[in-house]
Write a protein that holds these residues in place. Structure first.
Motif, PDB file in Angstrom:
ATOM      1  N   HIS A 194       0.859  -1.220  -0.059  1.00  0.00           N
ATOM      2  CA  HIS A 194      -0.043   0.158   0.055  1.00  0.00           C
ATOM      3  C   HIS A 194       0.765   1.213  -0.043  1.00  0.00           C
ATOM      4  O   HIS A 194       0.661   2.111  -0.681  1.00  0.00           O
ATOM      5  CB  HIS A 194      -1.139   0.073   1.310  1.00  0.00           C
ATOM      6  CG  HIS A 194      -1.499   1.305   1.457  1.00  0.00           C
ATOM      7  ND1 HIS A 194      -2.659   1.822   0.587  1.00  0.00           N
ATOM      8  CD2 HIS A 194      -1.320   2.420   2.275  1.00  0.00           C
ATOM      9  CE1 HIS A 194      -3.014   2.873   1.131  1.00  0.00           C
ATOM     10  NE2 HIS A 194      -2.180   3.251   2.043  1.00  0.00           N
ATOM     11  N   PHE A 195       1.722   1.297   0.703  1.00  0.00           N
ATOM     12  CA  PHE A 195       2.568   2.410   0.931  1.00  0.00           C
ATOM     13  C   PHE A 195       3.660   2.594  -0.114  1.00  0.00           C
ATOM     14  O   PHE A 195       3.747   3.924  -0.628  1.00  0.00           O
ATOM     15  CB  PHE A 195       3.480   2.650   2.387  1.00  0.00           C
ATOM     16  CG  PHE A 195       2.323   2.770   3.626  1.00  0.00           C
ATOM     17  CD1 PHE A 195       1.559   3.727   3.825  1.00  0.00           C
ATOM     18  CD2 PHE A 195       2.292   1.588   4.451  1.00  0.00           C
ATOM     19  CE1 PHE A 195       0.854   3.851   4.706  1.00  0.00           C
ATOM     20  CE2 PHE A 195       1.293   1.688   5.582  1.00  0.00           C
ATOM     21  CZ  PHE A 195       0.651   2.930   5.659  1.00  0.00           C
ATOM     22  N   ASN A 251       1.739   3.456  -3.438  1.00  0.00           N
ATOM     23  CA  ASN A 251       0.991   4.894  -3.078  1.00  0.00           C
ATOM     24  C   ASN A 251       2.108   5.820  -3.603  1.00  0.00           C
ATOM     25  O   ASN A 251       2.049   6.761  -4.300  1.00  0.00           O
ATOM     26  CB  ASN A 251       0.526   5.193  -1.821  1.00  0.00           C
ATOM     27  CG  ASN A 251      -1.130   5.078  -1.817  1.00  0.00           C
ATOM     28  OD1 ASN A 251      -1.533   4.728  -2.895  1.00  0.00           O
ATOM     29  ND2 ASN A 251      -1.557   5.600  -0.587  1.00  0.00           N
ATOM     30  N   GLU A 252       3.475   5.786  -3.037  1.00  0.00           N
ATOM     31  CA  GLU A 252       4.498   6.627  -3.420  1.00  0.00           C
ATOM     32  C   GLU A 252       4.785   6.598  -4.674  1.00  0.00           C
ATOM     33  O   GLU A 252       4.936   7.683  -5.221  1.00  0.00           O
ATOM     34  CB  GLU A 252       5.512   6.525  -2.528  1.00  0.00           C
ATOM     35  CG  GLU A 252       5.324   6.795  -0.824  1.00  0.00           C
ATOM     36  CD  GLU A 252       6.513   6.649  -0.136  1.00  0.00           C
ATOM     37  OE1 GLU A 252       7.701   6.169  -0.486  1.00  0.00           O
ATOM     38  OE2 GLU A 252       6.347   6.972   1.187  1.00  0.00           O
ATOM     39  N   HIS A 305       2.008   8.203  -6.987  1.00  0.00           N
ATOM     40  CA  HIS A 305       2.162   9.661  -6.519  1.00  0.00           C
ATOM     41  C   HIS A 305       3.134  10.212  -7.751  1.00  0.00           C
ATOM     42  O   HIS A 305       2.765  11.325  -8.277  1.00  0.00           O
ATOM     43  CB  HIS A 305       2.218  10.056  -5.025  1.00  0.00           C
ATOM     44  CG  HIS A 305       2.114  11.316  -4.697  1.00  0.00           C
ATOM     45  ND1 HIS A 305       3.587  12.441  -5.073  1.00  0.00           N
ATOM     46  CD2 HIS A 305       1.243  12.228  -4.522  1.00  0.00           C
ATOM     47  CE1 HIS A 305       2.904  13.614  -4.658  1.00  0.00           C
ATOM     48  NE2 HIS A 305       1.661  13.606  -4.233  1.00  0.00           N
ATOM     49  N   ARG A 306       4.278   9.554  -7.412  1.00  0.00           N
ATOM     50  CA  ARG A 306       5.514  10.257  -8.577  1.00  0.00           C
ATOM     51  C   ARG A 306       5.289  10.181  -9.808  1.00  0.00           C
ATOM     52  O   ARG A 306       5.408  11.163 -10.603  1.00  0.00           O
ATOM     53  CB  ARG A 306       6.806   9.442  -8.194  1.00  0.00           C
ATOM     54  CG  ARG A 306       7.678   9.851  -7.099  1.00  0.00           C
ATOM     55  CD  ARG A 306       8.834   9.400  -6.898  1.00  0.00           C
ATOM     56  NE  ARG A 306       9.043   8.003  -6.745  1.00  0.00           N
ATOM     57  CZ  ARG A 306       8.761   7.314  -5.332  1.00  0.00           C
ATOM     58  NH1 ARG A 306       8.635   7.924  -4.376  1.00  0.00           N
ATOM     59  NH2 ARG A 306       8.629   6.009  -5.411  1.00  0.00           N
ATOM     60  N   THR A 355      -3.243  14.154  -5.627  1.00  0.00           N
ATOM     61  CA  THR A 355      -3.536  14.653  -4.361  1.00  0.00           C
ATOM     62  C   THR A 355      -2.295  14.550  -3.469  1.00  0.00           C
ATOM     63  O   THR A 355      -1.253  13.436  -3.563  1.00  0.00           O
ATOM     64  CB  THR A 355      -4.619  13.876  -3.600  1.00  0.00           C
ATOM     65  OG1 THR A 355      -4.555  12.407  -3.567  1.00  0.00           O
ATOM     66  CG2 THR A 355      -6.051  14.076  -4.404  1.00  0.00           C
ATOM     67  N   ILE A 357       0.044  12.673  -0.415  1.00  0.00           N
ATOM     68  CA  ILE A 357       0.031  11.460   0.160  1.00  0.00           C
ATOM     69  C   ILE A 357      -0.396  11.869   1.745  1.00  0.00           C
ATOM     70  O   ILE A 357       0.414  12.607   2.464  1.00  0.00           O
ATOM     71  CB  ILE A 357       1.769  10.987   0.151  1.00  0.00           C
ATOM     72  CG1 ILE A 357       1.884  10.553  -1.359  1.00  0.00           C
ATOM     73  CG2 ILE A 357       1.799   9.536   1.150  1.00  0.00           C
ATOM     74  CD1 ILE A 357       3.170   9.888  -1.723  1.00  0.00           C
ATOM     75  N   ARG A 358      -1.123  10.829   2.081  1.00  0.00           N
ATOM     76  CA  ARG A 358      -1.489  11.385   3.670  1.00  0.00           C
ATOM     77  C   ARG A 358      -2.045   9.913   4.128  1.00  0.00           C
ATOM     78  O   ARG A 358      -3.246   9.549   4.193  1.00  0.00           O
ATOM     79  CB  ARG A 358      -2.742  12.262   3.599  1.00  0.00           C
ATOM     80  CG  ARG A 358      -2.969  12.638   4.928  1.00  0.00           C
ATOM     81  CD  ARG A 358      -3.943  13.977   4.971  1.00  0.00           C
ATOM     82  NE  ARG A 358      -4.211  14.315   6.297  1.00  0.00           N
ATOM     83  CZ  ARG A 358      -5.417  14.686   6.466  1.00  0.00           C
ATOM     84  NH1 ARG A 358      -6.418  14.784   5.595  1.00  0.00           N
ATOM     85  NH2 ARG A 358      -5.798  14.823   8.024  1.00  0.00           N
ATOM     86  N   ASN A 418      -3.239   6.610   5.363  1.00  0.00           N
ATOM     87  CA  ASN A 418      -4.038   5.576   4.312  1.00  0.00           C
ATOM     88  C   ASN A 418      -4.848   6.022   3.335  1.00  0.00           C
ATOM     89  O   ASN A 418      -5.553   5.555   2.599  1.00  0.00           O
ATOM     90  CB  ASN A 418      -4.860   4.492   5.229  1.00  0.00           C
ATOM     91  CG  ASN A 418      -3.877   3.646   6.015  1.00  0.00           C
ATOM     92  OD1 ASN A 418      -3.022   3.221   5.857  1.00  0.00           O
ATOM     93  ND2 ASN A 418      -4.716   3.206   7.142  1.00  0.00           N
ATOM     94  N   VAL A 465      -4.577   8.237  -3.127  1.00  0.00           N
ATOM     95  CA  VAL A 465      -3.969   8.868  -3.767  1.00  0.00           C
ATOM     96  C   VAL A 465      -4.657   9.048  -5.014  1.00  0.00           C
ATOM     97  O   VAL A 465      -4.892   7.912  -5.879  1.00  0.00           O
ATOM     98  CB  VAL A 465      -2.479   8.835  -4.019  1.00  0.00           C
ATOM     99  CG1 VAL A 465      -1.895   9.732  -5.219  1.00  0.00           C
ATOM    100  CG2 VAL A 465      -1.901   8.631  -2.827  1.00  0.00           C
TER     101      VAL A 465
END
Length: 126
Positions: free
Chosen positions: A57-58, A61-62, A65-66, A76, A78-79, A81, A84
């Protein structure tokens, strides 16, 4: 009287999503999953599947996002859980896991429910 042409979902996707963005997202998700798997090495078998799931998940997500940032899809922040998402053309792109079956239910987050209802607008398209 001639009917106006009806957009198809593939047409909308091709017009709205740059190929580079799609390729970057695909690569990012693979890389994120690989990083999570590597980071879980040495964890006890008793909870390994949970560790891998959370790390995926983490890391994914990162990476997602990139990819959205590089594709200028206004991601949006990253925050924790949080889901994104980013905007490209007429589409909002998001990365989250969907269990098998119907996923508009009370257990889903508010964001997931909103996104699923937004998809109803394109349901009738060929």
């Amino acid at each position: 009287m001639a009917q106006p042409p009806v957009d198809t979902i593939p047409d909308l996707l091709q017009r709205s999503l740059p190929r580079e963005l799609v390729m970057a997202v695909e690569e990012a998700l693979t890389v994120g999953a690989q990083r999570a798997h590597a980071a879980s090495k040495g964890m006890d078998e008793g909870h390994l599947s949970h560790v891998v799931g959370q790390l995926r998940h983490f890391h994914m997500n990162e990476a997602f996002h990139r990819a959205l940032e590089m594709g200028e899809a206004s991601p949006t922040a990253i925050r924790g859980n949080g889901i994104v998402s980013g905007r490209a053309g007429v589409f909002t792109l998001a990365r989250f896991n969907i269990p098998d079956g119907f996923w508009i239910n009370g257990r889903c987050s508010h964001t997931r429910r909103q996104m699923s209802y937004a998809n109803k607008a394109i349901d009738p398209l060929p």
